[in-house]
Design an enzyme around this catalytic site. Structure first.
Site, short mmCIF file in Angstrom:
data_model
loop_
_atom_site.label_atom_id
_atom_site.label_comp_id
_atom_site.label_asym_id
_atom_site.label_seq_id
_atom_site.Cartn_x
_atom_site.Cartn_y
_atom_site.Cartn_z
N LYS A 16 70.11 -1.68 5.23
CA LYS A 16 69.54 -3.10 6.31
C LYS A 16 69.93 -4.04 4.84
O LYS A 16 69.91 -4.58 4.84
CB LYS A 16 68.23 -2.30 6.60
CG LYS A 16 68.05 -1.32 7.85
CD LYS A 16 66.74 -1.21 8.02
CE LYS A 16 66.76 -0.13 9.25
NZ LYS A 16 65.47 0.83 9.61
N GLN A 27 60.35 3.03 6.74
CA GLN A 27 61.27 3.81 6.99
C GLN A 27 60.82 5.12 7.98
O GLN A 27 59.82 5.45 6.98
CB GLN A 27 62.43 4.31 6.30
CG GLN A 27 63.67 4.74 6.76
CD GLN A 27 64.36 4.15 8.43
OE1 GLN A 27 64.32 2.77 8.06
NE2 GLN A 27 64.47 4.86 8.85
N ASP A 65 60.70 -4.99 12.93
CA ASP A 65 60.07 -3.85 13.98
C ASP A 65 60.13 -4.36 15.01
O ASP A 65 60.11 -2.83 16.69
CB ASP A 65 59.54 -2.03 12.98
CG ASP A 65 60.56 -1.72 12.75
OD1 ASP A 65 62.35 -1.85 13.08
OD2 ASP A 65 59.90 -0.77 11.72
#
Ligand code: NAP
Length: 292
Positions: A54, A98, A121
């Protein structure tokens, strides 16, 4: 092969090119550089690899990235303090924690500290709730299901009025994919581990999104002729011909399904590349929302 291959790698590259062009326009116009902060707790190699990819994508698209790593024994308070600090940092537009985090960390409490405007997200109950309500748009759509719908649209698959079957009901893939299909006027059936006759249900699908994490479980004779098949599954199987000793396959038996389906995504090279591309798109959107 009768099915048209949906090339996720190429479509993801187009998304990335569009995002990079818009980022450079913004920055040239004196606006802020869209910036993504990642939070990694512990040292799981798979999580570290995802976070690194990312950060690399941000760099390639001219976006900013802030990578925050905490040790595996970090306390709940330390993780929460870090997320609060990123939430109040105006130079950070998107925050990605994460998952999974170490088992002693209460993930829900940590995630609840991310404001809806930085939830790139798209997992916060507010964003998912808006997705579920008619006429209420979420600020961000979860990246993998967003990528699935984007692939269908780019391939020219008609979603409105279609019978769609989603295999899997997870918070991150199956459920938001089903909500997105409903929002685009498909008639949706969601299947899970207690569904009674999976093959019969799948045979009704004009559109199939498979996200169960079961190696090649969907067989060719489950597929309705001409259906669009989006395979989200990523499963590793032993393969002595590969240097790594393994290869990745999906939840759909590709070789069988490609002879029946109208469209199909490969694994790898289908949904996988779309996830990070949509995360980049969401991070750009976060910067746009926050300056508005
Ligand atoms: P998950 O949280 O484990 O959810 C799996 C879902 O599949 C659950 O709803 C489960 O039902 C259902 N299921 C499991 N076995 C089943 C069976 N035999 N028959 C019917 N339904 C079954 O998985 P996930 O996070 O959604 O991920 C699904 C797959 O997508 C995995 O292979 C994952 O690696 C992959 N993935 C790929 C990407 C990407 O970027 N391409 C991103 C995320 C995930 P219950 O609810 O009843 O347990």
């Amino acid at each position: 092969m009768t099915a048209q291959l949906i090339d996720g790698k190429a479509i993801a590259q187009c998304v990335r090119d569009e995002v990079a062009a818009e980022v450079s326009r913004r920055v040239a116009a004196g606006k802020s550089r869209p910036t993504l902060a990642t939070v990694l707790v512990g040292d799981r190699p798979d999580s570290a690899a995802y976070v690194a990819s990312k950060g690399k994508a941000c760099q390639e698209l001219g976006m900013g990235s802030v990578s925050q790593n905490l040790p595996i024994d970090a306390s709940q308070e330390q993780v929460e303090d870090l997320v609060k600090q990123l939430q109040s940092d105006r130079s950070v537009h998107g925050i990605l924690v994460q998952l999974p985090m170490p088992s002693h960390i209460n993930e829900e409490r940590v995630l609840s500290l991310i404001g809806i405007e930085k939830d790139v997200d798209g997992f916060s109950p507010l964003n998912i709730g808006r997705l579920a309500q008619k006429g209420r748009d979420p600020l961000f759509v979860p990246c993998t299901p967003y990528g699935c719908i984007y692939l269908l649209e780019q391939a020219g698959v008609k979603i409105e009025g279609a019978n769609a079957v989603v295999l899997g009901r997870s918070n991150i893939v199956g459920m938001p994919a089903a909500l997105l299909l409903i929002s685009r006027n498909a008639t949706v059936t969601v299947c899970h581990s207690r569904t009674r006759d999976l093959p019969a249900t799948v045979r009704e699908a004009d559109i199939l999104i498979a996200a169960i994490g079961r190696t090649e479980m969907v067989r060719g004779d489950w597929i309705k002729p001409g259906a669009a098949v989006i395979d989200v599954g990523i499963n590793s199987v032993p393969d002595a011909t590969k240097k790594s000793g393994h290869r990745l396959v999906g939840d759909v038996n590709f070789n069988e399904a490609k002879e029946v389906a109208g469209w199909i995504t490969p694994v790898p090279g289908g949904v996988g590349p779309m996830t990070i591309a949509m995360l980049m798109k969401n991070t750009l959107r976060a910067a746009q929302i926050q300056e508005a």
